[in-house]
Design a protein around this motif. Sequence first.
Motif, PDB file in Angstrom:
ATOM      1  N   GLN A  19     -48.177  74.732  36.955  1.00  0.00           N
ATOM      2  CA  GLN A  19     -49.406  75.030  37.775  1.00  0.00           C
ATOM      3  C   GLN A  19     -49.186  76.187  38.728  1.00  0.00           C
ATOM      4  OE1 GLN A  19     -52.040  71.617  39.002  1.00  0.00           O
ATOM      5  NE2 GLN A  19     -51.579  72.516  41.075  1.00  0.00           N
ATOM      6  N   ASP A  20     -48.149  76.214  39.410  1.00  0.00           N
ATOM      7  CA  ASP A  20     -48.052  77.586  40.169  1.00  0.00           C
ATOM      8  C   ASP A  20     -46.212  77.290  40.387  1.00  0.00           C
ATOM      9  OD1 ASP A  20     -47.155  75.803  42.584  1.00  0.00           O
ATOM     10  OD2 ASP A  20     -49.239  75.643  43.011  1.00  0.00           O
ATOM     11  N   GLU A  21     -45.748  78.142  41.092  1.00  0.00           N
ATOM     12  CA  GLU A  21     -44.246  78.559  41.274  1.00  0.00           C
ATOM     13  C   GLU A  21     -43.650  77.234  41.596  1.00  0.00           C
ATOM     14  OE1 GLU A  21     -40.934  81.399  43.252  1.00  0.00           O
ATOM     15  OE2 GLU A  21     -42.822  81.553  43.978  1.00  0.00           O
ATOM     16  N   TYR A  22     -44.356  76.397  42.524  1.00  0.00           N
ATOM     17  CA  TYR A  22     -43.430  75.125  42.910  1.00  0.00           C
ATOM     18  C   TYR A  22     -44.287  73.751  42.459  1.00  0.00           C
ATOM     19  CZ  TYR A  22     -40.386  78.216  45.359  1.00  0.00           C
ATOM     20  OH  TYR A  22     -39.690  79.245  45.472  1.00  0.00           O
ATOM     21  N   THR A  23     -45.092  73.808  41.378  1.00  0.00           N
ATOM     22  CA  THR A  23     -45.929  72.697  41.070  1.00  0.00           C
ATOM     23  C   THR A  23     -45.591  72.782  39.339  1.00  0.00           C
ATOM     24  OG1 THR A  23     -47.463  72.945  42.911  1.00  0.00           O
ATOM     25  CG2 THR A  23     -48.027  71.498  41.090  1.00  0.00           C
TER      26      THR A  23
END
Length: 519
Positions: free
Chosen positions: A155-159
């Motif tokens: 979903q994003d860099e940390y998700t």
Amino acid sequence: MTVRKFRWLCLLVFVLVMVTLLGCSDESGTSSENGDSGSNADVPQDLTYATTSDVVGLSPIDTNDSVSSAVIEQVYETLFVRDPETMEIKPLLAESYENPDDLTWVIKLREDITFHDGTPFNAEAVKYTFEEFKSEERAAPRASLLEAIESIEVQDEYTVVLKTDEPYGPLLAALSHTNASIVSPEADKSGNLNQNPVGTGPFVFEEWVQGDHVSLSKNEDYWQGAPQLENVTMKVVPEYSTAVSMLQTGEVQFIDAIPTDQLPRLESMDNVEIQQKEGTPVYYLGFNMNKEPFNDINFRKAVSHAVNREAYVQQLKGLGVQNNSIIGPKVFGYDETASEEGYKYDPEKAKQLIEENGYEGQEITLLSANRDMYMKMAEIVQAQLSDAGLKVSIETMEWGTFLDTTAEGNFEMTFLGWSNSTADGSELLYPNLHSDNIGSSNRMAYDNSEFDQLVNASRVTVDQAERQEKLHEANVMAANDGVWVPMHHGVVTAAIDKSVKGLELDPTGQWSLYNVSRE
């Protein structure tokens, strides 16, 4: 010299002596500005663990054995982890998670963590690891852990977002399993993780000399702070008695999985502490239900009534727990009322069932792997079933041959165990007793559609209270079907040099050296 001068001279000498002593104290580390006691300043922060077998490999994706897992646990980390005291699952590399619906797991990852090779831990690394784990080409031995995951999205860099093909309640337990550890994508692409592991854990791999040892060193940049131990060595010592001698002389500081016959010797050692706690493994006598008379509930009841498990467990000297339940007390899904289910020791009832159903003098063969624990079970059960009126012989096999033979269904009755490394009842009942797995891990060929429905229900909901209820119902059903005779539930053990502080066993038998030091 006058009396006054003499007194002044004595006082001067006293002051000089005290200053010297205080100076030595500061240099030796017995006192310091930060208030630390410094009691371990002169003790090398090195630890050697002895094991009777070498690791198979050092990649969590490509291995599935307890010895390899012991090293993997120190080098890699999982998204979630079980608290060894409460057995509750909590985030580790993950920071949090949410379920917007029953098929979706949105996992927020911790930031600013790097792998040992300096590359970043992020959602892409999780996606890479899990896709490799699920890859048919890679054929990970524990791929079934993540079988329910249909897609892995960044979903994003940390998700990272995991979607399952149907609701799957045991997912967090699967994600806390050592084999679901996150690997460095760069290291996996460019090298061989089985030979050169690269994770985010508190210890960094140094070398593996096959058949001799594996060496690790502290990760100075570990995200939770560097461990106190400088070096860790896993030493291969084929004979357990030799490992005990090495523990006594200080050559090693830690051994686990204590055999019953070595316990008295270890307990007599002044420099050793024994750690024992109730664990997740279960060991049992099982019946091949594709053969007669083992498919007859009355025969299975008779055998269950004939086996004196309490007397057997007493011989284990505290290294086992007697409980009629298939799901053990440290496994999710256990309800203490299940301990009253199944069939208790009643030799007269056993003889009555054998006589009434025409099984007196029935010839049966107990198949046992040539491991001490299983052979001991076989000898005890042989004597007790003979007393009940059956004609019993024992056949023993080498471990690898035994596993192949039982998987093929070429046996009548046998002894097996299950480590319950996820500590989740679904991951015990489904592989071992669900009809989906007849011909593979369901070696007993147990086939009960009502039982299957209950196990399925425990797997396809994320409501943990509902899962507990369904697992209990399935557990009671299997116990009353006499599918297994639970011989004992495991006790995990270790013998530890008294200089070692902070080492705690997990009920699954795993352990972390992160909080360990020597004094």
